[in-house]
Design an enzyme around this catalytic site. Structure first.
Site, PDB file in Angstrom:
ATOM      1  CD  GLU A  14      -3.006  -0.614  -0.023  1.00 55.15           C
ATOM      2  OE1 GLU A  14      -3.332   0.572  -0.354  1.00 55.15           O
ATOM      3  OE2 GLU A  14      -3.513  -1.552  -0.750  1.00 55.15           O
TER       4      GLU A  14
ATOM      5  CB  SER B  25     -53.800 -26.366  10.088  1.00 56.74           C
ATOM      6  OG  SER B  25     -54.792 -26.592   9.142  1.00 56.74           O
TER       7      SER B  25
END
Length: 721
Positions: free
Chosen positions: A167, A433
């Site tokens: 970097e 149900s």
């Protein structure tokens, strides 16, 4: 003053005495003018001599003009070029000064938009929440940073070196701005025709992460430069580098090296290898696309670039580079399922309610069992991968809970990375149900029994004709049979008999928190609820009638280990009488023996439950339980589109069985409360129903018809005895 004979005492140079290469026209004109004035003063006596002189001068000038014309013209062109170049230098200098002033003004303006330098300070690192399972291991981290801060001296030396190499190679020599790096980036971007390199130093990246937004504007870039110079002046290089590695984003929600190491490699950043360090350093260029959870090959290739840069910078030897390339970093094999993210999100919601604003790092110990979480995640993923397309089902949700309300596993969808919407907690769907137990319990609490007879026959209510799944009708049936076979007409008759409002009261008493509509269709589960609610409301059937509050947080500790919160089981008391618990368990157990959940597979364990399927097969449910655990499964589509006939008795039952087998492995068998203590055909003693007791069934007198709902209504309306 001394004088010399024959010489004037005043020495002066005239224009004729000054040497020149070629007089300009303007100079010649000025000389001629001065000569004319001098001749005028001399008087008329000298006119003849002047004329003769002028004649000679004219002849000489003509001759000189013929001989020196070319030389005079060339000198003019050279002087013209020199004048143009000089003007360019002059105006370039002027414009340069204005440019410097303009840049200085722009910098001054942008600096004025920042807080005063003397008030600037590194923002406090946001608190981290570490979420642990029942085994004490971390299953998720939350917070803006997502991981603890690690001192630079505690990290392997090759980890920070990897960031410097890839970097910011001149990190230790520049003052926050790297002119060479910036020039290289501009050259690459111009020659390639696209933005490939940014030229930002580590200090600039840190300034952006700490103080600025991610927008790409000239204004933000100038502020970034100002702040990076301030950082360089205030902090040492190692302090800047330490801040950087603990704040940068690594993808997959991981901020800082500790969070990233835990997320990808299942270990602390203190323990990572050279190849793993290279992979982490390579991620910061493009954390979203290179995250190894979604692009392992890309992350490994980028790590190779980092290793080459480290070797080129002299941080590692060629042998170390080759060794690292030979064993590239891979994801931890024991990494937990991504579905833990659903539970972690829910935990964060619960945490705010438990301890208020989170201002410091905390450790949350939960009821989640990592092994069961993995089993639930696998069961859902495998089922959808194998049968999802066949049945038109894209999503699902699972909740596994102990009988005290502690959530052991929670899966809110098939993939947390694809969708963070929690279908187990947040989604509300029609339970079909699976809602019927609340109807039957309400009826039992008003004096009916599992053997009470009700009519299974077509029914019409203001144009609504509820039908059974099979479109067949059995006539008079016992309630336990009607529930086991999920007969809709009987459930609707019961709801009308006890009243929809009473059914809603029962559901809320047991743990349903959603709003329910008081209509006849409530019996068929048309009001929407969540999976978590349903599982919590079934828990009283499994624990003997005690109401529970679903919870997942056991205790919370601060960074020093001090307990700042501990779950104190809030007793909701008995929400169901033991005799009714016994009857409901007998009835719901029949569902797994002869009813719609016959495919449930839990060898050696007495279990009970209820399936559910909403209209047009939009939702498929199964909620079942033993004396130790309760589990609920929902399958469907996020847009509520119909499935290809995926009912509750199919895939949900299969998933439930797989999860419950894992939960009950090596556990001592626990009986269902009261399931073996009920004597058919009796009404629990001491119970005074709110409505007249309606008996019937096998024990009814031979000369009376079974007490069906239709007959009961006729008796009430016309006094038939």
């Amino acid at each position: 003053m001394l004088s010399t004979p024959g010489f004037s005492s005043e020495l002066r140079l005239t224009s004729d005495d000054r040497p020149t290469l070629a007089a300009s026209p303007m100079a010649r004109e000025r000389t001629a003018a001065r000569g004319g004035k001098a001749n005028a003063k001399a008087g008329g006596t000298k006119q003849g001599g002047a004329k003769a002189s002028n004649a000679r001068g004219t002849t000489s000038s003509a001759a000189g003009g013929r001989g020196g014309g070319r030389g005079s013209s060339g000198g003019g062109r050279r002087r013209k070029r020199c004048g143009t170049f000089g003007r360019l230098i002059y105006w370039g200098f002027v414009l340069g000064i204005w440019a410097v002033l303009g840049v200085a003004g722009l910098i001054a303006y942008e600096a004025s938009q920042l807080p005063p330098i003397q008030n600037l300070a590194i923002p406090e690192r946001p608190p981290t929440v570490i979420i642990q399972g029942t085994d004490g291991k971390t299953i998720a981290t939350r917070g803006e940073m997502g991981g603890a801060s690690v001192p630079l001296r505690a990290l392997p030396p090759y980890l920070p070196q990897a960031f410097v190499a890839i970097e910011d190679r001149r990190f230790y020599s520049h003052f926050g701005l790297d002119p060479l790096g910036l020039a290289r980036a501009m050259f690459v971007n111009l020659t390639t025709g696209r933005l490939r390199e940014g030229g930002s130093t580590l200090t600039q990246q840190l300034a952006k992460n700490l103080f600025l937004t991610q927008e790409r504007t000239i204004s933000r870039k100038i502020q970034e430069l100002i702040l990076s110079i301030w950082l360089e002046a205030k902090y040492s290089k190692n302090q800047i580098l330490e801040l950087y590695v603990n704040r940068v984003y690594f993808g997959a929600g991981a901020y800082g090296v500790e969070a990233a190491a835990q997320r990808y490699f299942g270990k602390s950043a203190r323990q990572i290898t050279l190849s793993e360090a290279a992979m982490l350093a390579g991620l910061v260029k493009s954390p979203s696309s290179l995250a190894p959870t979604r692009n392992l090959e890309g992350a490994q290739a980028r790590a190779g670039v980092v290793l080459a840069a480290m070797q080129d910078a002299g941080f590692i030897s060629a042998e170390m580079e080759q060794a690292a390339l030979a064993r590239p970093a891979t994801l931890a094999t024991g990494r937990g399922p991504d579905s833990a993210g659903y539970a972690a999100d829910w935990i964060m919601e619960q945490l705010k309610a438990a301890i208020g604003p989170i201002e410091h790092d905390v450790v949350v110990q939960t009821t989640l069992d990592p092994a069961l979480q993995l089993a639930a995640d696998k069961a859902l993923k495998d089922t959808l991968a194998k049968n999802g397309k066949k049945y038109g089902v894209e999503q699902g949700a699972i909740v596994l809970m102990d009988t005290n309300g502690g959530v052991r596993a929670l899966v809110g969808g098939k993939s947390y990375e694809e969708s963070q919407f929690n279908r187990a907690v947040t989604a509300k769907r029609q339970p079909g149900s699976s809602f019927k137990p609340f109807v039957y319990l309400t009826a039992l609490e008003r004096g009916l029994t599992p053997e009470t007879i009700r009519e299974d026959a077509p029914i019409k209510l203001k144009g609504w004709k509820p039908e059974n799944f099979s479109h067949e009708y059995r006539g008079p049936v016992e309630l336990k049979t009607a529930l086991a076979l999920s007969l809709n007409t009987v459930a609707v008759r019961l709801a009308l008999e006890v009243g929809p409002d009473e059914v809603i009261k029962t559901a809320h008493r047991l743990g349903i928190t959603s709003k329910l509509e008081p209509n006849a269709s409530i019996a068929l589960g048309t009001s929407e609820v969540s999976v978590l609610e349903m599982v919590g409301a079934y828990a009283p059937f499994a624990n003997g009638g005690v109401g529970v509050t679903p919870h997942v947080i056991e205790r919370v500790r601060d960074a020093s280990g001090k307990v700042i919160y501990a779950y104190d089981t809030p007793s909701r008391g008995m929400v169901m009488a033991p005799p009714h618990v016994a009857m409901m368990n007998r009835m719901l157990q029949e569902t797994l023996i002869t009813g719609t959940a016959r495919r449930a597979d839990l060898p050696g364990w007495p279990a009970a439950g209820k399936t559910g399927t909403s209209q047009d097969y939009r939702d498929a449910w199964f909620v079942g339980y033993t004396g130790r655990y309760v589990a609920g499964v929902w399958l469907g589509n996020d847009d509520s589109s119909p499935t290809k006939k995926a009912g509750g008795s199919g895939l949900p039952v299969a998933i439930w069985s797989e999860v419950m087998r894992a939960a009950h492995k090596d556990q001592p068998v626990v009986a269902l409360p009261g399931a073996g203590n009920y004597t058919p055909g009796t009404v629990p003693s001491g119970e005074v129903p709110d409505e007249p007791v309606v008996t019937g069934g096998p024990q009814a007198p031979a000369d009376k018809k079974p007490a069906t709902l239709d007959n009961w209504l006729l008796d009430k309306l016309f006094g038939r005895g």
